[in-house]
Write a protein that holds these residues in place. Sequence first.
Motif, PDB file in Angstrom:
ATOM      1  N   LYS A 325      21.486 -78.736  13.731  1.00 29.86           N
ATOM      2  CA  LYS A 325      20.121 -78.289  13.417  1.00 29.86           C
ATOM      3  C   LYS A 325      19.076 -79.179  14.082  1.00 29.86           C
ATOM      4  O   LYS A 325      18.090 -78.684  14.653  1.00 29.86           O
ATOM      5  CB  LYS A 325      19.915 -78.287  11.901  1.00 29.86           C
ATOM      6  CG  LYS A 325      20.615 -77.155  11.168  1.00 29.86           C
ATOM      7  CD  LYS A 325      20.323 -77.225   9.679  1.00 29.86           C
ATOM      8  CE  LYS A 325      20.977 -76.044   8.940  1.00 29.86           C
ATOM      9  NZ  LYS A 325      20.695 -76.066   7.497  1.00 29.86           N
ATOM     10  N   VAL A 326      19.296 -80.489  14.010  1.00 27.14           N
ATOM     11  CA  VAL A 326      18.311 -81.420  14.575  1.00 27.14           C
ATOM     12  C   VAL A 326      18.234 -81.262  16.090  1.00 27.14           C
ATOM     13  O   VAL A 326      17.144 -81.214  16.675  1.00 27.14           O
ATOM     14  CB  VAL A 326      18.669 -82.858  14.184  1.00 27.14           C
ATOM     15  CG1 VAL A 326      17.767 -83.855  14.919  1.00 27.14           C
ATOM     16  CG2 VAL A 326      18.539 -83.057  12.678  1.00 27.14           C
ATOM     17  N   LEU A 327      19.374 -81.159  16.750  1.00 23.80           N
ATOM     18  CA  LEU A 327      19.379 -81.026  18.203  1.00 23.80           C
ATOM     19  C   LEU A 327      18.833 -79.667  18.637  1.00 23.80           C
ATOM     20  O   LEU A 327      18.224 -79.550  19.707  1.00 23.80           O
ATOM     21  CB  LEU A 327      20.787 -81.234  18.748  1.00 23.80           C
ATOM     22  CG  LEU A 327      21.369 -82.638  18.559  1.00 23.80           C
ATOM     23  CD1 LEU A 327      22.733 -82.751  19.227  1.00 23.80           C
ATOM     24  CD2 LEU A 327      20.429 -83.709  19.102  1.00 23.80           C
ATOM     25  N   SER A 328      19.035 -78.647  17.820  1.00 24.17           N
ATOM     26  CA  SER A 328      18.452 -77.343  18.125  1.00 24.17           C
ATOM     27  C   SER A 328      16.934 -77.394  18.054  1.00 24.17           C
ATOM     28  O   SER A 328      16.232 -76.775  18.862  1.00 24.17           O
ATOM     29  CB  SER A 328      18.999 -76.295  17.152  1.00 24.17           C
ATOM     30  OG  SER A 328      18.400 -75.039  17.373  1.00 24.17           O
ATOM     31  N   TRP A 329      16.408 -78.137  17.090  1.00 26.14           N
ATOM     32  CA  TRP A 329      14.945 -78.305  16.979  1.00 26.14           C
ATOM     33  C   TRP A 329      14.407 -79.099  18.164  1.00 26.14           C
ATOM     34  O   TRP A 329      13.317 -78.818  18.678  1.00 26.14           O
ATOM     35  CB  TRP A 329      14.622 -79.040  15.672  1.00 26.14           C
ATOM     36  CG  TRP A 329      13.175 -79.393  15.529  1.00 26.14           C
ATOM     37  CD1 TRP A 329      12.184 -78.627  14.982  1.00 26.14           C
ATOM     38  CD2 TRP A 329      12.545 -80.604  15.972  1.00 26.14           C
ATOM     39  NE1 TRP A 329      10.983 -79.286  15.044  1.00 26.14           N
ATOM     40  CE2 TRP A 329      11.172 -80.500  15.667  1.00 26.14           C
ATOM     41  CE3 TRP A 329      12.993 -81.754  16.598  1.00 26.14           C
ATOM     42  CZ2 TRP A 329      10.271 -81.510  15.941  1.00 26.14           C
ATOM     43  CZ3 TRP A 329      12.094 -82.766  16.895  1.00 26.14           C
ATOM     44  CH2 TRP A 329      10.747 -82.637  16.565  1.00 26.14           C
ATOM     45  N   LYS A 489      12.166 -80.689   6.072  1.00 22.33           N
ATOM     46  CA  LYS A 489      11.440 -79.449   6.310  1.00 22.33           C
ATOM     47  C   LYS A 489      11.322 -79.177   7.810  1.00 22.33           C
ATOM     48  O   LYS A 489      11.512 -78.037   8.271  1.00 22.33           O
ATOM     49  CB  LYS A 489      10.054 -79.521   5.671  1.00 22.33           C
ATOM     50  CG  LYS A 489       9.247 -78.243   5.813  1.00 22.33           C
ATOM     51  CD  LYS A 489       7.905 -78.352   5.098  1.00 22.33           C
ATOM     52  CE  LYS A 489       7.105 -77.064   5.243  1.00 22.33           C
ATOM     53  NZ  LYS A 489       5.786 -77.160   4.547  1.00 22.33           N
ATOM     54  N   LYS A 490      11.015 -80.225   8.566  1.00 18.44           N
ATOM     55  CA  LYS A 490      10.846 -80.082  10.015  1.00 18.44           C
ATOM     56  C   LYS A 490      12.145 -79.618  10.672  1.00 18.44           C
ATOM     57  O   LYS A 490      12.139 -78.773  11.577  1.00 18.44           O
ATOM     58  CB  LYS A 490      10.393 -81.424  10.605  1.00 18.44           C
ATOM     59  CG  LYS A 490      10.154 -81.420  12.113  1.00 18.44           C
ATOM     60  CD  LYS A 490       9.922 -82.836  12.646  1.00 18.44           C
ATOM     61  CE  LYS A 490       8.643 -83.436  12.104  1.00 18.44           C
ATOM     62  NZ  LYS A 490       7.436 -82.807  12.749  1.00 18.44           N
ATOM     63  N   TRP A 491      13.271 -80.147  10.206  1.00 22.27           N
ATOM     64  CA  TRP A 491      14.557 -79.875  10.848  1.00 22.27           C
ATOM     65  C   TRP A 491      15.391 -78.837  10.090  1.00 22.27           C
ATOM     66  O   TRP A 491      16.566 -78.633  10.427  1.00 22.27           O
ATOM     67  CB  TRP A 491      15.331 -81.175  11.005  1.00 22.27           C
ATOM     68  CG  TRP A 491      14.650 -82.142  11.946  1.00 22.27           C
ATOM     69  CD1 TRP A 491      13.838 -81.816  12.992  1.00 22.27           C
ATOM     70  CD2 TRP A 491      14.708 -83.569  11.914  1.00 22.27           C
ATOM     71  NE1 TRP A 491      13.388 -82.951  13.628  1.00 22.27           N
ATOM     72  CE2 TRP A 491      13.907 -84.048  12.991  1.00 22.27           C
ATOM     73  CE3 TRP A 491      15.345 -84.498  11.098  1.00 22.27           C
ATOM     74  CZ2 TRP A 491      13.741 -85.413  13.264  1.00 22.27           C
ATOM     75  CZ3 TRP A 491      15.184 -85.857  11.361  1.00 22.27           C
ATOM     76  CH2 TRP A 491      14.386 -86.296  12.440  1.00 22.27           C
ATOM     77  N   ASN A 492      14.805 -78.238   9.074  1.00 21.29           N
ATOM     78  CA  ASN A 492      15.463 -77.155   8.331  1.00 21.29           C
ATOM     79  C   ASN A 492      16.775 -77.611   7.689  1.00 21.29           C
ATOM     80  O   ASN A 492      17.775 -76.881   7.673  1.00 21.29           O
ATOM     81  CB  ASN A 492      15.724 -75.948   9.256  1.00 21.29           C
ATOM     82  CG  ASN A 492      16.040 -74.689   8.478  1.00 21.29           C
ATOM     83  OD1 ASN A 492      15.567 -74.503   7.351  1.00 21.29           O
ATOM     84  ND2 ASN A 492      16.852 -73.818   9.044  1.00 21.29           N
ATOM     85  N   ILE A 493      16.755 -78.812   7.126  1.00 24.63           N
ATOM     86  CA  ILE A 493      17.939 -79.350   6.455  1.00 24.63           C
ATOM     87  C   ILE A 493      17.990 -78.805   5.029  1.00 24.63           C
ATOM     88  O   ILE A 493      17.036 -78.927   4.268  1.00 24.63           O
ATOM     89  CB  ILE A 493      17.906 -80.885   6.459  1.00 24.63           C
ATOM     90  CG1 ILE A 493      18.016 -81.388   7.907  1.00 24.63           C
ATOM     91  CG2 ILE A 493      19.010 -81.471   5.592  1.00 24.63           C
ATOM     92  CD1 ILE A 493      17.829 -82.880   8.063  1.00 24.63           C
ATOM     93  N   ALA A 494      19.104 -78.192   4.668  1.00 24.29           N
ATOM     94  CA  ALA A 494      19.252 -77.540   3.373  1.00 24.29           C
ATOM     95  C   ALA A 494      19.430 -78.565   2.248  1.00 24.29           C
ATOM     96  O   ALA A 494      19.724 -79.740   2.490  1.00 24.29           O
ATOM     97  CB  ALA A 494      20.449 -76.592   3.403  1.00 24.29           C
ATOM     98  N   GLU A 499      21.582 -83.673  -0.045  1.00 24.15           N
ATOM     99  CA  GLU A 499      22.358 -84.396  -1.057  1.00 24.15           C
ATOM    100  C   GLU A 499      23.448 -85.236  -0.399  1.00 24.15           C
ATOM    101  O   GLU A 499      23.731 -86.354  -0.845  1.00 24.15           O
ATOM    102  CB  GLU A 499      22.964 -83.402  -2.059  1.00 24.15           C
ATOM    103  CG  GLU A 499      21.924 -82.744  -2.964  1.00 24.15           C
ATOM    104  CD  GLU A 499      22.521 -81.657  -3.843  1.00 24.15           C
ATOM    105  OE1 GLU A 499      23.744 -81.395  -3.707  1.00 24.15           O
ATOM    106  OE2 GLU A 499      21.786 -81.079  -4.662  1.00 24.15           O
ATOM    107  N   MET A 500      24.060 -84.694   0.644  1.00 24.53           N
ATOM    108  CA  MET A 500      25.063 -85.461   1.389  1.00 24.53           C
ATOM    109  C   MET A 500      24.412 -86.670   2.060  1.00 24.53           C
ATOM    110  O   MET A 500      24.934 -87.789   1.997  1.00 24.53           O
ATOM    111  CB  MET A 500      25.715 -84.569   2.439  1.00 24.53           C
ATOM    112  CG  MET A 500      26.622 -85.306   3.412  1.00 24.53           C
ATOM    113  SD  MET A 500      27.258 -84.235   4.733  1.00 24.53           S
ATOM    114  CE  MET A 500      25.734 -83.720   5.539  1.00 24.53           C
ATOM    115  N   ILE A 501      23.256 -86.464   2.693  1.00 31.01           N
ATOM    116  CA  ILE A 501      22.539 -87.564   3.344  1.00 31.01           C
ATOM    117  C   ILE A 501      22.168 -88.633   2.333  1.00 31.01           C
ATOM    118  O   ILE A 501      22.377 -89.838   2.550  1.00 31.01           O
ATOM    119  CB  ILE A 501      21.275 -87.021   4.048  1.00 31.01           C
ATOM    120  CG1 ILE A 501      21.666 -86.102   5.205  1.00 31.01           C
ATOM    121  CG2 ILE A 501      20.391 -88.166   4.537  1.00 31.01           C
ATOM    122  CD1 ILE A 501      20.492 -85.356   5.816  1.00 31.01           C
ATOM    123  N   ASP A 502      21.632 -88.205   1.217  1.00 28.25           N
ATOM    124  CA  ASP A 502      21.172 -89.128   0.170  1.00 28.25           C
ATOM    125  C   ASP A 502      22.319 -89.983  -0.353  1.00 28.25           C
ATOM    126  O   ASP A 502      22.142 -91.163  -0.667  1.00 28.25           O
ATOM    127  CB  ASP A 502      20.543 -88.314  -0.960  1.00 28.25           C
ATOM    128  CG  ASP A 502      19.819 -89.192  -1.970  1.00 28.25           C
ATOM    129  OD1 ASP A 502      19.218 -90.200  -1.554  1.00 28.25           O
ATOM    130  OD2 ASP A 502      19.866 -88.865  -3.175  1.00 28.25           O
TER     131      ASP A 502
END
Length: 511
Positions: A325-329, A489-494, A499-502
């Motif tokens: 998602k991040v690389l697509s953005w 929000k910017k990178w459309n992270i669900a 929760e996984m990142i956190d």
Amino acid sequence: MSLNPDLFTSVYKPDVLSCLADLSNDEVFTPPDVANRMLDMLPQELFRDPETKFLDPACKSGVFLREIAKRLIAGLADKIPNLQERCDWIFKNQLYGIAITELTSLLSRRSVYCSKYPNSPFSITQFDNVQGNIIFHKIKHTWQNKKCIYCGTAENGDLNDIAREGMESHAYEFIHTLHPEDIFKMKFDVIISNPPYQLNDGGNGKSAKPIYQLFVEQAKKLNPRYLTMIIPSRWFTGGKGLDDFRKTMLHDKRIRKLVDYENFKDVFPGVDLAGGACYFLWDRDNTGSCEVTNMTDTVQGRMIRDLDEYDVFIRQNKALSVVRKVLSWNKHNRVLSDVVSARKPFGLPTNYEPKDNGVPCYFIQRIGKKYADPKDIDDSKGYLSKWKLLAPKAPIAGQTDFSKPVGFYYDGNTRIAAPGECCTESFIILGAFDSEDEVLAYRTYIYTKTVRFLLLQTVVSKDVTKKNFCFIPDLGHYQGVYNDQMLCKKWNIAEDEWEMIDARISAVGGE
């Protein structure tokens, strides 16, 4: 001699090889349960074929050959009903090993043949020589420019660093030849091993270079039907002596299974090695995508993936969707690996001696900010006149289990260096700017869990270099305060991805 039919078909507790695997040692012994998990990846009909030949080119305890013997004894019962005849056939025609030292040759023969000397009356099968099919030959290093041309160890290196039993030179036979096929002069169906990991290379201090990749490459030269080895996971991102190996492995479509442990102790109890361990199945005659399995204490996640989707292997299956998602953005493909400095940004080594006056300079933490001689400073990159965010080159020193929350940068280990200030190699420059406001804004971006999570996907050891920032977008101009809610929000992270990142990244205030 009559055989106990349960001798190789029953698993005794405690198993002496399980006990050995619990010992801390640089030459890591493989636990029997791990050996069996690796054997489970192979087609099981191999163990019902009396023509299948197995090789362990780096025998330590003999565990692989012993566990293979158990399976063959059971699998060939219909084809060779007599137990003694079956054992004779298996040990003389199907199982082969190359020990890494004289001591491990004796241990391996004891494990496999029930005797250190397979021509003795105590051996489970009778050979006409003292080695059987588990051989050990003392090999000499071949020196050129004070390095061994095969393994790279230093001619004048401290042998105590590379020896574990007496005066062993650790010139491993399997990798100290251009023609490994000449060792046994036969074709093997399966090569399976836990090779030695590293050797002294004559660098500064206790410098060592990895050598496990040499065993993998040499095994491929023998062109077996199947190859499986358990090795450190550091090759995922390359590094010292591993860059070419990483590229080859990631592009090799014959690697059909990869099982990754972020915590080395989950595989080898009592042994601690940063970056974890992995084992793989290489299938010569079948190409395609790879089944990647992530192993932690409580979770086993599987995904069919292409290992070469990115230049750096993303070990966590669940993290792959975030990176995508991040690389697509990031359509302009501007990443922080183009912003972060190389090691030694001002040409000053870690052991640079502070001066009484000169250019203010940040040294290791116990020294703090002192001075450097202007004549010693390399400012070819133009950093000196900028506002700089400095970060330690080893921000996670001491943490080896990456399945637990990981922390990188926080107020306690980063520094903001004003124009006219420099640093030694103890730091790298994460970013250099014209104004203090911009470097402060940039620091809030770096401190977010989301950014540090992207960094984590490329890190398998305590050291962090500019290449590890390849998945983090460079936003160009930095202003204000950045937070995770904004970036998600910017990178459309669900939500479940957040929760996984956190859970994977330590909070800045808690580090």
